[in-house]
Design an enzyme around this catalytic site. Structure first.
Site, PDB file in Angstrom:
ATOM      1  N   LEU A  13       0.843  -1.210   0.000  1.00 45.16           N
ATOM      2  CA  LEU A  13       0.000   0.000   0.000  1.00 45.16           C
ATOM      3  C   LEU A  13       0.875   1.255   0.000  1.00 45.16           C
ATOM      4  O   LEU A  13       0.760   2.118   0.866  1.00 45.16           O
ATOM      5  CB  LEU A  13      -0.914  -0.026   1.234  1.00 45.16           C
ATOM      6  CG  LEU A  13      -1.894  -1.204   1.255  1.00 45.16           C
ATOM      7  CD1 LEU A  13      -2.623  -1.290   2.586  1.00 45.16           C
ATOM      8  CD2 LEU A  13      -2.883  -1.096   0.092  1.00 45.16           C
ATOM      9  N   HIS A  14       1.725   1.365  -1.029  1.00 47.46           N
ATOM     10  CA  HIS A  14       2.702   2.469  -1.038  1.00 47.46           C
ATOM     11  C   HIS A  14       2.055   3.850  -0.890  1.00 47.46           C
ATOM     12  O   HIS A  14       2.297   4.578   0.071  1.00 47.46           O
ATOM     13  CB  HIS A  14       3.487   2.472  -2.350  1.00 47.46           C
ATOM     14  CG  HIS A  14       4.155   1.192  -2.694  1.00 47.46           C
ATOM     15  ND1 HIS A  14       5.192   0.677  -1.973  1.00 47.46           N
ATOM     16  CD2 HIS A  14       3.942   0.321  -3.720  1.00 47.46           C
ATOM     17  CE1 HIS A  14       5.611  -0.446  -2.538  1.00 47.46           C
ATOM     18  NE2 HIS A  14       4.861  -0.695  -3.590  1.00 47.46           N
ATOM     19  N   ASP A  15       1.288   4.236  -1.913  1.00 40.84           N
ATOM     20  CA  ASP A  15       0.798   5.621  -1.974  1.00 40.84           C
ATOM     21  C   ASP A  15      -0.213   5.955  -0.870  1.00 40.84           C
ATOM     22  O   ASP A  15      -0.105   7.018  -0.240  1.00 40.84           O
ATOM     23  CB  ASP A  15       0.196   5.904  -3.362  1.00 40.84           C
ATOM     24  CG  ASP A  15       1.264   5.929  -4.444  1.00 40.84           C
ATOM     25  OD1 ASP A  15       2.460   5.997  -4.108  1.00 40.84           O
ATOM     26  OD2 ASP A  15       0.904   5.886  -5.631  1.00 40.84           O
TER      27      ASP A  15
END
Ligand code: BDR
Ligand code: CA
Length: 322
Positions: free
Chosen positions: A246-248
């Site tokens: 869930l980078h962003d």
């Protein structure tokens, strides 16, 4: 009493996890999304604009200005995007099922929008950059006074103590424009870097995706659908199990203080802009951390090395409220 929501300018290359971050910002009571600038990266800039405008329209927020930004990095050409990760349309094949944008396109480009918003919200505007940093570098070049008008800059990017994702030591957002990233980390403003060190620790799996697909929110359902593609890529190429990082959206949560930063010292950071194998590396000087001294005097980049667990549940709750 809830505190006043923070005005946020989002800069993105709207792929799948960007769409999740956008949903987080639209639903969070802590954020007031006042504008979005798009940039090359996961997809070409025109496609990023189209994806973003359709997504805000789906959320009933077609009033939010969405502006096109840089179509190529400061040096070189657009690298061709990441269709193997995000799909040919950048959002896992769902674009045509989203509503056509309703709002009139904004005047000017992403830099115009960012500079205007920084004057309208002096000292309050938070910048969240979840794509290559080309637009921010152009904005600093056009108006260096920007550094004194924003409250902070949060960047999803880099890898401090872990491998890169597109190259052995480089993370995608930095890799796509290292020269711009160096401009942003060297500018005299407070930067928070949310690197792979922590974004890879927050994942979403098939069970979470099913919850989104079954949601009453059309935005959540669109996210569930596009995540099918993202989970395939992560399962086959990155993690070996069907779960995606869930980078962003995690960067959005860090910026808004919705996820606790467990370890995030301010340290000197430089971006490798050489042509060698280190190109795009975020070289974080963590030597001081052996003595556990915390922040380094004079350093303006906070590197988020570790965050509290449990973010995926907050993200799902928010997406269901869009
Ligand atoms: C970053 O690269 C892009 O593919 C994602 O949208 C995210 O911003 C992760 O390295
Ligand atoms: Ca992105």
């Amino acid at each position: 009493m809830h505190p006043e929501p923070t005005p946020v300018y989002l800069d993105c290359d709207t792929g799948i996890d960007d769409a999740l971050a956008l949903g987080h910002l639209l639903a969070s009571p802590r954020a007031d999304l006042v504008g979005v600038g798009c940039v090359h990266g996961n997809i070409d800039v025109d496609a990023a604009v189209e994806n973003t405008r359709r997504l805000v329209t789906l959320a009933g927020r077609g009033d939010i200005p969405v502006a096109p930004g840089a179509s190529a990095p400061l040096v070189g050409e657009f690298a061709g995007g990441a269709p193997h990760v995000h799909g040919v349309d950048g959002i896992g094949g769902v674009r045509e099922s989203l509503p056509s944008p309703t709002a009139v396109p904004v005047d000017g480009d992403a830099v115009d929008l960012l500079l205007r918003l920084s004057r309208e919200h002096v000292g309050e505007l938070q910048l969240l950059a979840i794509g290559p940093l080309t637009n921010l570098a152009h904005a600093l070049d056009r108006d260096p006074g920007l550094v004194d008008r924003v409250a902070g800059v949060t960047v999803m990017g880099g890898a401090a103590r872990v491998p890169g994702n597109v190259h052995p030591v480089a993370e995608a957002n930095i890799w796509h424009d290292p020269e711009a990233a160096q401009v942003v980390v060297a500018a005299p403003w407070p930067v928070t870097l949310v690197p792979l060190d922590t974004t890879m620790e927050h994942t979403l799996d098939e069970r979470h995706r099913q919850r989104l697909c079954d949601s009453a929110s059309a935005y959540a359902r669109a996210c569930g659908e596009m995540l099918d593609r993202y989970l395939d890529f992560y399962g086959e190429v990155v993690l070996g199990r069907r779960a995606a990082a869930l980078h962003d959206p995690l960067a959005a949560a860090v910026m808004l203080g919705e996820v606790n930063r467990v370890r995030s010292p301010r340290v000197p950071v430089e971006v490798d802009c050489s042509r060698g194998p280190g190109r795009g590396q975020t070289i974080c000087d963590l030597r001081s951390q052996r003595r556990l001294v915390g922040d380094v005097d004079g350093a303006n980049v906070r590197v988020v090395l570790e965050t509290a667990p449990g973010y995926v549940d907050l993200l799902l709750d928010l997406l269901e409220q869009v």
